[in-house]
Design a protein around this motif. Structure first.
Motif, short mmCIF file in Angstrom:
data_model
loop_
_atom_site.label_atom_id
_atom_site.label_comp_id
_atom_site.label_asym_id
_atom_site.label_seq_id
_atom_site.Cartn_x
_atom_site.Cartn_y
_atom_site.Cartn_z
N ARG A 1 6.58 -4.62 -9.95
CA ARG A 1 7.08 -3.83 -8.84
C ARG A 1 7.06 -2.32 -9.13
O ARG A 1 7.03 -1.52 -8.20
CB ARG A 1 8.51 -4.26 -8.48
CG ARG A 1 8.60 -5.68 -7.96
CD ARG A 1 10.04 -6.11 -7.80
NE ARG A 1 10.74 -6.13 -9.09
CZ ARG A 1 12.03 -6.42 -9.24
NH1 ARG A 1 12.78 -6.69 -8.16
NH2 ARG A 1 12.59 -6.43 -10.42
N LYS A 2 7.07 -1.95 -10.40
CA LYS A 2 7.06 -0.52 -10.75
C LYS A 2 5.77 -0.20 -11.51
O LYS A 2 5.43 -0.89 -12.46
CB LYS A 2 8.27 -0.18 -11.63
CG LYS A 2 9.61 -0.30 -10.92
CD LYS A 2 10.75 0.11 -11.84
CE LYS A 2 12.10 -0.01 -11.13
NZ LYS A 2 13.22 0.40 -12.01
N PHE A 3 5.12 0.85 -11.07
CA PHE A 3 3.91 1.30 -11.77
C PHE A 3 3.80 2.81 -11.65
O PHE A 3 4.45 3.45 -10.81
CB PHE A 3 2.66 0.62 -11.19
CG PHE A 3 2.40 0.92 -9.75
CD1 PHE A 3 1.61 2.00 -9.37
CD2 PHE A 3 2.93 0.12 -8.75
CE1 PHE A 3 1.37 2.27 -8.03
CE2 PHE A 3 2.69 0.38 -7.41
CZ PHE A 3 1.91 1.46 -7.05
N VAL A 4 2.98 3.39 -12.54
CA VAL A 4 2.80 4.84 -12.63
C VAL A 4 1.34 5.14 -12.36
O VAL A 4 0.45 4.43 -12.85
CB VAL A 4 3.22 5.37 -14.01
CG1 VAL A 4 3.10 6.88 -14.06
CG2 VAL A 4 4.65 4.95 -14.33
N THR B 1 0.85 -1.19 0.00
CA THR B 1 0.00 0.00 0.00
C THR B 1 0.88 1.24 0.00
O THR B 1 1.87 1.29 0.75
CB THR B 1 -0.93 0.03 1.23
OG1 THR B 1 -1.69 -1.16 1.27
CG2 THR B 1 -1.87 1.22 1.15
N ALA B 2 0.54 2.21 -0.83
CA ALA B 2 1.32 3.44 -0.91
C ALA B 2 1.09 4.31 0.32
O ALA B 2 0.09 4.18 1.04
CB ALA B 2 0.96 4.21 -2.17
N LYS B 3 2.03 5.21 0.54
CA LYS B 3 1.95 6.17 1.62
C LYS B 3 1.81 7.55 1.02
O LYS B 3 2.50 7.89 0.06
CB LYS B 3 3.20 6.08 2.50
CG LYS B 3 3.13 6.90 3.77
CD LYS B 3 4.37 6.68 4.61
CE LYS B 3 4.29 7.47 5.91
NZ LYS B 3 5.51 7.25 6.76
N TYR C 1 5.98 4.72 -8.68
CA TYR C 1 6.13 3.96 -7.44
C TYR C 1 6.98 2.73 -7.71
O TYR C 1 6.88 2.11 -8.78
CB TYR C 1 4.77 3.53 -6.89
CG TYR C 1 3.93 4.67 -6.34
CD1 TYR C 1 4.03 5.03 -5.00
CD2 TYR C 1 3.04 5.35 -7.14
CE1 TYR C 1 3.26 6.05 -4.48
CE2 TYR C 1 2.25 6.37 -6.63
CZ TYR C 1 2.37 6.72 -5.30
OH TYR C 1 1.60 7.73 -4.79
N ASP C 2 7.80 2.36 -6.73
CA ASP C 2 8.59 1.13 -6.76
C ASP C 2 8.36 0.43 -5.42
O ASP C 2 8.85 0.89 -4.38
CB ASP C 2 10.07 1.44 -6.97
CG ASP C 2 10.90 0.19 -7.19
OD1 ASP C 2 10.34 -0.93 -7.07
OD2 ASP C 2 12.10 0.32 -7.49
N ILE C 3 7.60 -0.67 -5.46
CA ILE C 3 7.23 -1.32 -4.20
C ILE C 3 8.42 -2.01 -3.53
O ILE C 3 8.36 -2.31 -2.34
CB ILE C 3 6.10 -2.34 -4.44
CG1 ILE C 3 6.57 -3.49 -5.33
CG2 ILE C 3 4.89 -1.66 -5.08
CD1 ILE C 3 5.52 -4.57 -5.52
N SER C 4 9.51 -2.22 -4.27
CA SER C 4 10.70 -2.82 -3.68
C SER C 4 11.61 -1.78 -3.04
O SER C 4 12.57 -2.14 -2.35
CB SER C 4 11.49 -3.59 -4.74
OG SER C 4 11.91 -2.72 -5.78
N ALA C 5 11.33 -0.49 -3.24
CA ALA C 5 12.19 0.56 -2.70
C ALA C 5 11.55 1.28 -1.52
O ALA C 5 12.10 1.33 -0.43
CB ALA C 5 12.55 1.57 -3.80
N GLN C 6 10.36 1.86 -1.72
CA GLN C 6 9.71 2.64 -0.68
C GLN C 6 8.22 2.74 -0.96
O GLN C 6 7.75 2.37 -2.04
CB GLN C 6 10.33 4.05 -0.61
CG GLN C 6 10.19 4.85 -1.90
CD GLN C 6 10.95 6.17 -1.86
OE1 GLN C 6 11.89 6.33 -1.10
NE2 GLN C 6 10.52 7.11 -2.67
N ARG C 7 7.49 3.28 0.02
CA ARG C 7 6.04 3.40 -0.10
C ARG C 7 5.62 4.72 -0.72
O ARG C 7 4.52 4.83 -1.25
CB ARG C 7 5.39 3.23 1.28
CG ARG C 7 5.54 1.84 1.87
CD ARG C 7 4.94 1.77 3.25
NE ARG C 7 3.50 2.09 3.21
CZ ARG C 7 2.77 2.30 4.30
NH1 ARG C 7 3.35 2.25 5.50
NH2 ARG C 7 1.50 2.57 4.19
N ARG C 8 6.48 5.72 -0.65
CA ARG C 8 6.18 7.01 -1.26
C ARG C 8 6.71 7.06 -2.69
O ARG C 8 7.54 6.24 -3.09
CB ARG C 8 6.79 8.13 -0.42
CG ARG C 8 5.95 8.44 0.82
CD ARG C 8 6.54 9.53 1.67
NE ARG C 8 5.61 9.91 2.73
CZ ARG C 8 5.94 10.61 3.80
NH1 ARG C 8 7.19 11.00 3.97
NH2 ARG C 8 5.03 10.91 4.71
#
Length: 272
Positions: free
Chosen positions: A93-96, A64-66, A107-114
């Motif tokens: 893992r990467k989406f716009v 989930t994004a922050k 967003y990169d779910i493997s890097a950070q939530r923001r």
């Protein structure tokens, strides 16, 4: 969630006898969703709903994004996602995602939530996003009819497409082989664009408000086989030069003789 296996005709469609149902969010409205190329993961977002990624086989939310922090003025941007897509069909893992506050976020779910990268585009909400086959470029359309391409590696605006649409753009699709994209929107026009020159190739008026456009990747145009005999005969006819008729030559010579005789008669009359 219900899966449908497509066939050549409507009668050949195979529907899932036991569809799975679950709640994507507790509150808010879902405005955008996307499934990755392998159909294993899906992302959802909307008004009051942060973008989140789900595992479709386990029906479990995995990320989930922050929300981004407040700006320098201390103003908090409300959550309102209007469009989203995976940056690559092979990588979930990467989406716009596009927002109602005219922002494009990576967003990169493997890097950070923001968001890793956030780009502002014009002054109207982002209504449509489509990924390119290279896995780096995206095409975006907003509510005022502007269409552009952005390199998400750096967040640089590559350029805007020439020719503005009359209404907001609702959907964009990239052709799997040809270097063209299609867009449609509230002005009831389906437009085909060249992604290299960013020129408008064709526009078709479809008499109603359009909400989505896709390319049929299985379509194959049947090219008629030319007849070899006709082409050979035409080539022979073109190669053989046209011959003059003998009769036309004889008539021309006889006319010359008659003209000479008449001139001689005139001379003899003058001498007399």
């Amino acid at each position: 969630m219900e899966s449908v296996e497509l066939g050549k005709t409507a009668a050949e469609f195979i529907r899932d006898p036991s569809p799975t149902v679950w709640d994507v969010c507790g509150s808010g409205n879902i405005l955008c969703s996307k499934i990755d190329g392998n159909e294993n993961y899906a992302l959802f977002g909307g008004k009051g709903v942060e973008v989140n990624v789900w595992d479709l086989h386990k029906c479990v939310k995995i990320w989930t994004a922050k929300c981004p922090p407040k700006n320098t003025l201390g103003i908090f941007t409300p959550t309102w996602f209007t469009s989203a897509t995976f940056l690559s069909k092979d990588d979930h893992r990467k989406f716009v995602a596009g927002t109602n506050s005219h922002q494009v976020r990576l967003y990169d779910i493997s890097a950070q939530r923001r968001p890793v990268i956030s780009v502002d585009f014009r002054e109207t909400p982002i209504k449509a996003i489509c990924e390119d086959t290279d896995g780096n470029t995206i095409y975006i359309g907003n509510g005022s009819g502007d269409l552009a391409s952005i390199d998400m590696r750096t967040g640089k605006l590559l350029g805007c497409f020439i020719g503005k649409c009359s209404g907001g753009i609702k959907s964009i699709a990239r052709h799997p082989q040809l270097p063209v994209i299609a867009s449609c929107g509230l002005d009831s026009y389906l437009r085909i664009w060249d992604i290299q020159s960013r020129q408008l190739l064709s526009a078709v008026f479809l008499k109603q408000h359009l909400t989505s456009v896709v390319f049929d990747s299985h379509f194959r145009k049947e090219v008629p086989v030319p007849e070899v005999t006709n082409t050979v005969e035409e080539a022979e006819v073109k190669e053989t030069p046209a011959k003059r008729k003998k009769g036309s030559k004889e008539e021309h010579v006889s006319k010359k003789k008659k003209s000479k005789k008449s001139s001689k008669k005139r001379l003899s009359d003058d001498e007399d």
